[in-house]
Design an enzyme around this catalytic site. Sequence first.
Site: not given
Length: 471
Positions: A35, A183-184, A450
């Site tokens: 990385e 878009g997102v 519920h």
Amino acid sequence: MANYDYDVIFIGAGPGGYVGAIRAAQLGLKTACVESRETLGGTCLNVGCIPSKALLHGSEKFAEAVDGTLARYGVKLGKVELDLAALQADKADAVKGLTGGIEFLFKKNKVEWLKGHATFKDAHTVTVAGKDYSAKEIVIATGSSVTPLPGVEIDNDKGIIVDSTGALALDRVPEHLVVIGGGVIGLEMGSVWRRLGAKVTVVEFLDQLLPGMDGDVRKEAAKIFKKQGLELKLGTKVTGAAVKGKKATLTIEPAKGGASETIEADCVLVAVGRRPNTQGLGLENIGLELNARGQIETGPDFRTSVDGVRAIGDVIPGPMLAHKAEDEGIAVAEYIATGTGIVNHDVIPGVVYTMPEFAGVGLTEEQAREQAAASGSEIKVGKFAMLANSRAKTNHEPDGFVKVIADAKTDKVLGVWAIASVAGTMIAEAALAMEFGATSEDIAYTCHAHPTHAEAMKEAAMAVQGKPIHM
């Protein structure tokens, strides 16, 4: 047998690479992960999913205080002001905590972090920061980056024309933000800055927002975002951009052709998609070719055409989603260690984290009808409005619905789509049901607590047979 430095090297420490590396190490493989960023976690943790969620959450809180929503609950406030620096600091804190967490997990699982860029020397060797490292298997998990728009130059440092990374780091609230792409990413970032006080215009080439999502969801999205104050220019393309001083001028025209016009903005966000990161990997050194879309093609076990090299995540075909990459990371590690790995690519949920959230898994109604027509079968669709859900009603969250699509003959669930304040969490139930091959009746006859938003899923499943209770 060749003597390698590692059993497996992952290139990239995003959700695919870091998760895959940890899983490989857990399975007893000597593992390294390359990385080049100063922190682990890739785009998702550093400049994507995580920081955007921090800003979405914070901007929701601010909007509730500003628009008087809290007064309904007896919370009385004086003058409300935005401290943008504090909001950005909170975002940075979230990122720091999570990226640091991965570094801890690498140490805990004995994954070695090789810092730098990786370039293939041969199929079993990569060069990182001037040093060669070899492995029996190398997994490419380099992710994706922003797709550029011809004629529109991004400069995040200037903060006038930015991509998603720049939009996350603005030090001021723009007076007028133009988002290119419905878009997102465009809608999430547009929502953040709209709530914080910007005028927001969304320019989308297609006739509807949210490409790839169910048709009903896309139609409803336009209504919801318009109601929230976003100006939508659909069926519109951007043909150029010019920056003068602190302003940008965009030239736009109808996608189908027609007269052009200009829009002035003090910030423009380019969010027209993402493309695989394959440059600089030295793929030519190992004879690995890309497909027409610039992706690496793989087999079911993520093997590429080059023996010993596999690929996962955004660099291979499929939705560019962090959780898809994570599942592939786990699977590829298990393939390498045990010969068996599992990812069900038919059941990968997608979520838009606006308010309300938009989520879906499986087939859209359009896809399901098309497949049914081709195979001579039929589908049944059940829908339930959140307006009729007691928890959503109590919380003043009336927008949205849940939609369950099932095969008419077998009743097997083919797809589920939801718009609700917590749709992203609700969709997990649908994904689990589909993973187990559930019928709509299975969901309908499963007891749901519920009052919860999730009861709308049960009622939509009941509606497949035409019998919801509360509508």
